[in-house]
Design a protein around this motif. Structure first.
Motif, PDB file in Angstrom:
ATOM      1  N   ASN A   1       0.827  -1.210   0.000  1.00 53.01           N
ATOM      2  CA  ASN A   1       0.000   0.000   0.000  1.00 53.01           C
ATOM      3  C   ASN A   1       0.861   1.260   0.000  1.00 53.01           C
ATOM      4  O   ASN A   1       0.404   2.340   0.374  1.00 53.01           O
ATOM      5  N   SER A   2       2.127   1.086  -0.394  1.00 52.72           N
ATOM      6  CA  SER A   2       3.074   2.199  -0.581  1.00 52.72           C
ATOM      7  C   SER A   2       3.309   3.004   0.687  1.00 52.72           C
ATOM      8  O   SER A   2       3.466   4.222   0.643  1.00 52.72           O
ATOM      9  N   GLY A   3       3.342   2.308   1.819  1.00 52.71           N
ATOM     10  CA  GLY A   3       3.635   3.041   3.043  1.00 52.71           C
ATOM     11  C   GLY A   3       3.332   2.247   4.290  1.00 52.71           C
ATOM     12  O   GLY A   3       2.974   1.069   4.242  1.00 52.71           O
ATOM     13  N   TYR A   4       3.512   2.905   5.416  1.00 57.62           N
ATOM     14  CA  TYR A   4       3.209   2.311   6.712  1.00 57.62           C
ATOM     15  C   TYR A   4       1.736   2.581   7.036  1.00 57.62           C
ATOM     16  O   TYR A   4       1.386   3.624   7.609  1.00 57.62           O
ATOM     17  N   GLY A   5       0.874   1.645   6.646  1.00 58.54           N
ATOM     18  CA  GLY A   5      -0.563   1.841   6.799  1.00 58.54           C
ATOM     19  C   GLY A   5      -0.997   1.989   8.243  1.00 58.54           C
ATOM     20  O   GLY A   5      -1.918   2.757   8.554  1.00 58.54           O
ATOM     21  N   ALA A   6      -0.341   1.257   9.142  1.00 62.50           N
ATOM     22  CA  ALA A   6      -0.710   1.363  10.549  1.00 62.50           C
ATOM     23  C   ALA A   6      -0.429   2.769  11.071  1.00 62.50           C
ATOM     24  O   ALA A   6      -1.199   3.318  11.885  1.00 62.50           O
ATOM     25  N   MET A   7       0.656   3.378  10.615  1.00 66.94           N
ATOM     26  CA  MET A   7       0.959   4.753  11.027  1.00 66.94           C
ATOM     27  C   MET A   7      -0.082   5.729  10.492  1.00 66.94           C
ATOM     28  O   MET A   7      -0.451   6.700  11.159  1.00 66.94           O
ATOM     29  N   ARG A   8      -0.556   5.480   9.285  1.00 69.46           N
ATOM     30  CA  ARG A   8      -1.629   6.324   8.751  1.00 69.46           C
ATOM     31  C   ARG A   8      -2.873   6.230   9.640  1.00 69.46           C
ATOM     32  O   ARG A   8      -3.527   7.238   9.927  1.00 69.46           O
ATOM     33  N   SER A   9      -3.192   5.011  10.065  1.00 67.00           N
ATOM     34  CA  SER A   9      -4.367   4.827  10.912  1.00 67.00           C
ATOM     35  C   SER A   9      -4.189   5.508  12.264  1.00 67.00           C
ATOM     36  O   SER A   9      -5.087   6.186  12.764  1.00 67.00           O
TER      37      SER A   9
END
Length: 532
Positions: free
Chosen positions: A453-461
């Motif tokens: 998903n081109s990144g740290y999805g958990a950090m986005r959340s």
């Protein structure tokens, strides 16, 4: 000294006696005395970085149920590995970790590759640690480490070994056996059984110890006797309960209000093989002050001490669950309604994580083992890829990234010929990607699915939950996982739309050796926790 052998000879005999003839390592000069004239009946599994080495050994130990031997290079190598030593400790993986130390004669002069107080380096995340005072004590120290690692709760141990100790004389060690399991207090089990019999609406919360102790069938039988719903404990690192069973209620989020709300309708809580409870976000857990009776059965005395509420019963689940069940009669209460299952997700471009896991569930061989490290996609995986079989699922208990890909290699080595499927996020993949090389060298039947998903999805959340904006270091553009895999001898495919997804997954699942599938998924921010 009569009947003497070298330290190396005594150690090799000990490792044979303990069943530790697979050695996971990354060698250096301080380990050459151990590696000299390597015996034909030992297997050396080379990892290209020490964190990967420890995770491979961890996966092997958890899958086999036996202690694994791990040989690292000096204090620097142990330093590289410390993140996964911490994970092994949280996973309760039985490891005997050794690291080379500089020659004893050089140590007073602070030599190159010498470590001051080496035995303290991995503390407190090893159960026991030692640098033997004398060369002749090295085999005994390794034996001590093995038996401590294999006492419940399992965990890693560490021995620092000066490089010139291996050729020193010592005596052979006699074979030894020690008990692993402690039976729980019968009086407390009887108290728990009486409370369960009197409860109108009990609930079970089950954690990874049940699978680790091969007590899964006993847990299912107990739940069916009680006709009680079962929740998986937060951050459960193994399968807690067959997820297609009618009594399975779902997965606890690591949030106090959510757990309190789920448990509020029940008049008794029974926790099996898990802490009470593992939280990730702050909040009030009303259960702790509600007066609801809570019983906890675990081999982990620290988890019981930290519970803060209820009655803790320390002991083996393998022994405790059948003893508890024998005190109960079949309940005549109506079973709880089965949990609602999500509808099949529609194909879309970009691919949703839900659609990816739904397609994988259709194709996955029943005997396959899933190893997961895609934290931002865990809710989608839990919804659309149910785990049904004991020993069929692993992840890390620590939250530290870089575990699951090398652990999948270790699990594949523990289960020759069995299909292993590693589901890894793009951020996680870059922590221990060199494990692909080891998988290719051993031609392991390992399917690697990179959920990109081109990144740290958990950090986005978390940024959304915590109300932060403009946080740097979250996006990961420009990574080509197929090219990286091919550079280490592992073929790969990239999928960007739903049309070719099933075909690519099927190809990777039937490939004889390791194969990677990179799936570009929707970068929408996942919901891991609600603000409330």
């Amino acid at each position: 000294m009569a009947d003497t052998v070298t330290v190396r000879q005594a150690t090799m005999a000990l490792l044979r006696d303990c069943g530790m003839t697979t050695v996971f390592g990354n060698p250096g000069s301080t380990e050459l005395g151990f590696l000299d004239r390597w015996p034909n009946d030992f297997r050396y599994v080379l990892g290209l970085q020490e964190a990967s080495v420890v995770a491979m050994a961890d996966g092997y130990a958890r899958a086999s149920g036996r202690a694994a031997f791990c040989n690292l290079h000096s204090a620097a190598g142990l330093g590289h590995a410390l993140g996964n030593v911490f994970t092994a400790y949280r996973n309760q993986a039985p490891l005997v970790i050794t690291a080379g130390q500089q020659s004893r004669s050089l140590l007073p002069r602070n030599p190159f590759l010498g470590a001051t107080d080496a035995a303290s380096f991995p503390k407190p995340y090893v159960k026991w640690s030692c640098e033997p005072a004398r060369a002749e004590d090295v085999p005994g120290a390794i034996a001590h480490a093995f038996h401590v690692a294999m006492q419940r709760p399992f965990g890693p141990t560490f021995v620092s070994i000066p490089s010139d100790d291996w050729s020193a004389p010592t005596r052979p060690l006699p074979p030894r056996r020690t008990s692993q399991d402690m039976a729980p207090d019968p009086a407390l089990l009887a108290e728990c059984a009486a409370a369960l019999a009197a409860a109108r609406n009990p609930v079970l919360v089950i954690g990874p110890e049940v699978d680790a102790e091969a007590a899964g069938p006993a847990a299912v039988a107990l739940a069916e006797t009680l006709r009680a719903p079962v929740w998986a404990s937060p951050f459960c690192s193994r399968i807690a309960f067959p997820e297609d069973h009618t009594l399975f209620a779902g997965f606890f989020a690591a949030a106090p209000p959510a757990i309190s709300a789920a448990l509020a309708p029940h008049d008794l809580v029974l926790v099996l093989g898990a802490p009470v409870f593992t939280f990730h976000v702050a909040g009030d857990c009303a259960l702790f002050t509600s007066g609801t009776p809570l019983f906890q059965l675990s081999a982990d005395g620290e988890a019981i001490a930290a519970a803060g509420t209820g009655t803790g019963i320390q002991g083996s689940l393998r022994l405790g669950l059948p003893a508890l069940a024998a005190l109960l009669v079949q309940s005549d209460r109506s079973p709880p309604p089965s949990r609602a299952r999500p509808a099949a997700p529609a194909a879309s471009a970009p691919i949703s994580a839900e659609y990816l896991f739904h397609q994988l569930a259709r194709l996955l061989p029943r005997a396959a083992v899933v190893v997961e490290e895609a934290p931002s996609h865990r809710p989608a995986l839990q919804a659309h890829l149910p785990m049904r079989d004991w020993g069929g699922f692993y992840t890390m208990a620590s939250g530290g990234l870089g575990y699951s890909l090398p652990a999948a290699v270790g699990i594949a080595l523990a289960h020759p010929g069995r299909r292993i499927v590693a589901i890894i996020g793009d951020g996680s993949m870059m922590y221990s990607i060199q494990a692909l090389w080891t998988a290719a060298q051993h031609a392991l039947p390992l399917t690697i699915i990179v959920v990109n998903n081109s990144g740290y999805g958990a950090m986005r959340s978390f940024s959304r939950v915590m109300g932060t904006e403009g946080v740097p270091g979250i996006d990961l553009p420009g990574l080509d996982f197929v090219a990286l895999a091919q550079g280490m001898g592992c073929p790969g495919l990239r999928v960007e739309g739903p049309k070719l997804l099933a075909e690519a997954l099927a190809a990777a699942l039937r490939h004889e050796g390791p194969m990677l599938v990179e799936v570009a998924v929707d970068a929408a921010i996942p919901t891991l926790y609600h603000k409330s």
